[in-house]
Scaffold this motif. Structure first.
Motif, PDB file in Angstrom:
ATOM      1  N   ALA A  15       0.832  -1.198   0.000  1.00 36.29           N
ATOM      2  CA  ALA A  15       0.000   0.000   0.000  1.00 36.29           C
ATOM      3  C   ALA A  15       0.870   1.253   0.000  1.00 36.29           C
ATOM      4  O   ALA A  15       0.560   2.244  -0.658  1.00 36.29           O
ATOM      5  CB  ALA A  15      -0.937  -0.003   1.210  1.00 36.29           C
ATOM      6  N   MET A  16       1.992   1.198   0.747  1.00 39.53           N
ATOM      7  CA  MET A  16       2.899   2.337   0.758  1.00 39.53           C
ATOM      8  C   MET A  16       3.541   2.531  -0.615  1.00 39.53           C
ATOM      9  O   MET A  16       3.664   3.660  -1.090  1.00 39.53           O
ATOM     10  CB  MET A  16       3.983   2.122   1.820  1.00 39.53           C
ATOM     11  N   GLN A  17       3.940   1.422  -1.253  1.00 40.73           N
ATOM     12  CA  GLN A  17       4.534   1.518  -2.584  1.00 40.73           C
ATOM     13  C   GLN A  17       3.579   2.185  -3.571  1.00 40.73           C
ATOM     14  O   GLN A  17       3.983   2.984  -4.409  1.00 40.73           O
ATOM     15  CB  GLN A  17       4.873   0.124  -3.101  1.00 40.73           C
ATOM     16  N   ALA A  18       2.304   1.817  -3.454  1.00 44.91           N
ATOM     17  CA  ALA A  18       1.305   2.335  -4.389  1.00 44.91           C
ATOM     18  C   ALA A  18       0.806   3.717  -3.995  1.00 44.91           C
ATOM     19  O   ALA A  18      -0.016   4.308  -4.684  1.00 44.91           O
ATOM     20  CB  ALA A  18       0.122   1.358  -4.460  1.00 44.91           C
ATOM     21  N   GLY A  19       1.311   4.224  -2.872  1.00 43.73           N
ATOM     22  CA  GLY A  19       0.856   5.526  -2.403  1.00 43.73           C
ATOM     23  C   GLY A  19      -0.549   5.482  -1.845  1.00 43.73           C
ATOM     24  O   GLY A  19      -1.222   6.501  -1.737  1.00 43.73           O
ATOM     25  N   GLU A  20      -1.008   4.284  -1.488  1.00 42.75           N
ATOM     26  CA  GLU A  20      -2.359   4.136  -0.948  1.00 42.75           C
ATOM     27  C   GLU A  20      -2.294   4.258   0.570  1.00 42.75           C
ATOM     28  O   GLU A  20      -2.168   3.275   1.282  1.00 42.75           O
ATOM     29  CB  GLU A  20      -2.938   2.780  -1.355  1.00 42.75           C
ATOM     30  N   TRP A  21      -2.373   5.483   1.037  1.00 35.07           N
ATOM     31  CA  TRP A  21      -2.202   5.715   2.469  1.00 35.07           C
ATOM     32  C   TRP A  21      -3.449   5.366   3.264  1.00 35.07           C
ATOM     33  O   TRP A  21      -3.380   5.120   4.463  1.00 35.07           O
ATOM     34  CB  TRP A  21      -1.832   7.170   2.709  1.00 35.07           C
ATOM     35  N   SER A  22      -4.615   5.326   2.633  1.00 33.25           N
ATOM     36  CA  SER A  22      -5.858   5.202   3.389  1.00 33.25           C
ATOM     37  C   SER A  22      -5.854   3.993   4.308  1.00 33.25           C
ATOM     38  O   SER A  22      -6.245   4.087   5.482  1.00 33.25           O
ATOM     39  CB  SER A  22      -7.053   5.107   2.434  1.00 33.25           C
ATOM     40  N   GLY A  62      -7.995  12.488  10.919  1.00 30.33           N
ATOM     41  CA  GLY A  62      -8.820  13.131   9.912  1.00 30.33           C
ATOM     42  C   GLY A  62      -8.060  13.579   8.680  1.00 30.33           C
ATOM     43  O   GLY A  62      -7.124  12.924   8.220  1.00 30.33           O
ATOM     44  N   GLU A  63      -8.465  14.728   8.147  1.00 29.76           N
ATOM     45  CA  GLU A  63      -7.839  15.254   6.931  1.00 29.76           C
ATOM     46  C   GLU A  63      -6.366  15.604   7.160  1.00 29.76           C
ATOM     47  O   GLU A  63      -5.555  15.524   6.240  1.00 29.76           O
ATOM     48  CB  GLU A  63      -8.603  16.483   6.454  1.00 29.76           C
ATOM     49  N   GLY A  64      -6.042  15.972   8.396  1.00 28.44           N
ATOM     50  CA  GLY A  64      -4.651  16.294   8.707  1.00 28.44           C
ATOM     51  C   GLY A  64      -3.742  15.091   8.544  1.00 28.44           C
ATOM     52  O   GLY A  64      -2.611  15.214   8.061  1.00 28.44           O
ATOM     53  N   LEU A  65      -4.215  13.929   8.947  1.00 27.34           N
ATOM     54  CA  LEU A  65      -3.440  12.701   8.777  1.00 27.34           C
ATOM     55  C   LEU A  65      -3.181  12.431   7.300  1.00 27.34           C
ATOM     56  O   LEU A  65      -2.066  12.079   6.905  1.00 27.34           O
ATOM     57  CB  LEU A  65      -4.175  11.517   9.411  1.00 27.34           C
ATOM     58  N   ALA A  66      -4.203  12.628   6.457  1.00 25.53           N
ATOM     59  CA  ALA A  66      -4.038  12.405   5.027  1.00 25.53           C
ATOM     60  C   ALA A  66      -3.001  13.371   4.448  1.00 25.53           C
ATOM     61  O   ALA A  66      -2.161  12.980   3.623  1.00 25.53           O
ATOM     62  CB  ALA A  66      -5.376  12.567   4.318  1.00 25.53           C
ATOM     63  N   ARG A  67      -3.052  14.619   4.877  1.00 30.89           N
ATOM     64  CA  ARG A  67      -2.099  15.616   4.368  1.00 30.89           C
ATOM     65  C   ARG A  67      -0.677  15.277   4.803  1.00 30.89           C
ATOM     66  O   ARG A  67       0.262  15.323   4.000  1.00 30.89           O
ATOM     67  CB  ARG A  67      -2.489  17.001   4.884  1.00 30.89           C
ATOM     68  N   TRP A  68      -0.516  14.910   6.066  1.00 26.34           N
ATOM     69  CA  TRP A  68       0.800  14.533   6.591  1.00 26.34           C
ATOM     70  C   TRP A  68       1.317  13.300   5.854  1.00 26.34           C
ATOM     71  O   TRP A  68       2.487  13.224   5.476  1.00 26.34           O
ATOM     72  CB  TRP A  68       0.677  14.254   8.086  1.00 26.34           C
ATOM     73  N   ALA A  69       0.411  12.336   5.638  1.00 28.99           N
ATOM     74  CA  ALA A  69       0.798  11.077   5.004  1.00 28.99           C
ATOM     75  C   ALA A  69       1.214  11.265   3.556  1.00 28.99           C
ATOM     76  O   ALA A  69       2.139  10.605   3.077  1.00 28.99           O
ATOM     77  CB  ALA A  69      -0.353  10.087   5.092  1.00 28.99           C
ATOM     78  N   ASP A  70       0.549  12.165   2.843  1.00 33.94           N
ATOM     79  CA  ASP A  70       0.919  12.425   1.453  1.00 33.94           C
ATOM     80  C   ASP A  70       2.383  12.844   1.353  1.00 33.94           C
ATOM     81  O   ASP A  70       3.128  12.373   0.497  1.00 33.94           O
ATOM     82  CB  ASP A  70       0.028  13.523   0.855  1.00 33.94           C
ATOM     83  N   GLU A  71       2.778  13.739   2.248  1.00 37.40           N
ATOM     84  CA  GLU A  71       4.169  14.189   2.223  1.00 37.40           C
ATOM     85  C   GLU A  71       5.101  13.106   2.744  1.00 37.40           C
ATOM     86  O   GLU A  71       6.238  12.964   2.271  1.00 37.40           O
ATOM     87  CB  GLU A  71       4.329  15.470   3.055  1.00 37.40           C
ATOM     88  N   ALA A  72       4.622  12.323   3.709  1.00 35.24           N
ATOM     89  CA  ALA A  72       5.441  11.216   4.228  1.00 35.24           C
ATOM     90  C   ALA A  72       5.757  10.213   3.133  1.00 35.24           C
ATOM     91  O   ALA A  72       6.861   9.662   3.076  1.00 35.24           O
ATOM     92  CB  ALA A  72       4.718  10.528   5.386  1.00 35.24           C
ATOM     93  N   MET A  73       4.786   9.972   2.242  1.00 32.24           N
ATOM     94  CA  MET A  73       5.027   9.045   1.147  1.00 32.24           C
ATOM     95  C   MET A  73       6.154   9.543   0.247  1.00 32.24           C
ATOM     96  O   MET A  73       6.993   8.769  -0.202  1.00 32.24           O
ATOM     97  CB  MET A  73       3.757   8.860   0.314  1.00 32.24           C
ATOM     98  N   ARG A  74       6.188  10.851  -0.004  1.00 29.06           N
ATOM     99  CA  ARG A  74       7.260  11.413  -0.821  1.00 29.06           C
ATOM    100  C   ARG A  74       8.592  11.355  -0.064  1.00 29.06           C
ATOM    101  O   ARG A  74       9.657  11.102  -0.644  1.00 29.06           O
ATOM    102  CB  ARG A  74       6.934  12.851  -1.222  1.00 29.06           C
ATOM    103  N   PHE A  75       8.515  11.579   1.223  1.00 31.55           N
ATOM    104  CA  PHE A  75       9.714  11.567   2.067  1.00 31.55           C
ATOM    105  C   PHE A  75      10.334  10.169   2.108  1.00 31.55           C
ATOM    106  O   PHE A  75      11.555  10.007   2.041  1.00 31.55           O
ATOM    107  CB  PHE A  75       9.331  12.034   3.477  1.00 31.55           C
ATOM    108  N   TYR A  76       9.475   9.155   2.225  1.00 32.72           N
ATOM    109  CA  TYR A  76       9.962   7.779   2.343  1.00 32.72           C
ATOM    110  C   TYR A  76      10.173   7.094   0.992  1.00 32.72           C
ATOM    111  O   TYR A  76      10.563   5.923   0.943  1.00 32.72           O
ATOM    112  CB  TYR A  76       8.987   6.939   3.167  1.00 32.72           C
ATOM    113  N   ALA A  77       9.945   7.811  -0.098  1.00 35.11           N
ATOM    114  CA  ALA A  77      10.050   7.186  -1.421  1.00 35.11           C
ATOM    115  C   ALA A  77      11.424   6.566  -1.657  1.00 35.11           C
ATOM    116  O   ALA A  77      11.556   5.584  -2.389  1.00 35.11           O
ATOM    117  CB  ALA A  77       9.753   8.222  -2.507  1.00 35.11           C
TER     118      ALA A  77
END
Length: 222
Positions: A82-89, A182-197
């Motif tokens: 899920a992390m590879q695919a950017g599927e943070w949900s 909530g929405e804050g987690l999604a926003r944080w996670a979006d950037e985390a995915m780029r950070f951990y890429a």
């Protein structure tokens, strides 16, 4: 009192102790305060736990169980996929389930680790050991690059994750959103995915390629 009621009262007392320990530190909390928070008699607290040391043991056991359950949820390589695919949900749902809003677990962990309590180091060591095991398993499955030094890589990842948990109250004020819910987690996670890429292999690089290869030794470079 029935056995079910008895177990419920015991859990209430343990949870009250966890809340108060997180808020004030164990040394500043009395058995009577715990009884009042749990809405039971002090005698019942003594009956279940004997002493504040017994209560601490129960709180710590509860914390260990929480950690084990969290690692059981995240150890599956499907989480890495899920992390590879950017599927943070799906990962976000795990975090929100593990850390319901207002949970005293995080402030209690923060207090333990920041106060120099040996228990904090013990829990951190257990957390790190399990993280290294997960990184190694994900690397073998081609879902993550553990790198030449998985122990340090796991420690770096944990520093980021624990920083998010322990500084969440401050980040809410600085960033204007909650990085854990909530929405804050999604926003944080979006950037985390780029950070951990960098440690998530792609079809182009594969799991064997690593951007952080160790530098050549002095003998090799001479």
């Amino acid at each position: 009192m029935s056995s079910v009621d008895d177990r419920t009262a015991r859990a209430r007392v343990r949870d009250a102790a966890l809340e108060l320990f997180a808020e004030h530190g164990e040394d500043k909390v009395t058995m009577r305060q715990i009884a009042e928070r749990a809405e039971v008699s002090p005698a019942l607290v003594v009956h279940h736990f004997g002493s504040k040391a017994g209560l601490r043991e129960a709180v710590v056991e509860h914390l260990r169980t929480w950690m084990d359950e969290l690692f059981d949820l995240t150890a599956d390589t499907g989480t890495a996929e899920a992390m590879q695919a950017g599927e943070w949900s799906s990962i976000g749902e795990v975090l929100q389930h593990a850390l319901p809003e207002g949970s005293p677990i995080v402030p209690y962990l923060r207090r333990l680790m920041m106060s120099g309590d040996p228990l904090g180091t013990e829990l951190l060591a257990a957390w790190h050991r399990q993280t290294v095991e997960i990184f190694t398993a994900w690397d073998a499955a081609g879902k993550l690059v553990a790198g030449p030094d998985p122990e340090t890589r796991a420690a770096l990842a944990m520093s980021s994750d624990l920083g998010t948990l322990f500084l969440a109250d401050h980040w809410r004020q600085v960033l204007g959103y909650d990085p854990l819910h909530g929405e804050g987690l999604a926003r944080w996670a979006d950037e985390a995915m780029r950070f951990y890429a960098a440690i998530l292999p792609t079809t182009d690089t594969g799991a064997d390629n690593d951007i952080a290869s160790p530098p050549p030794s002095s003998k090799e470079s001479s």
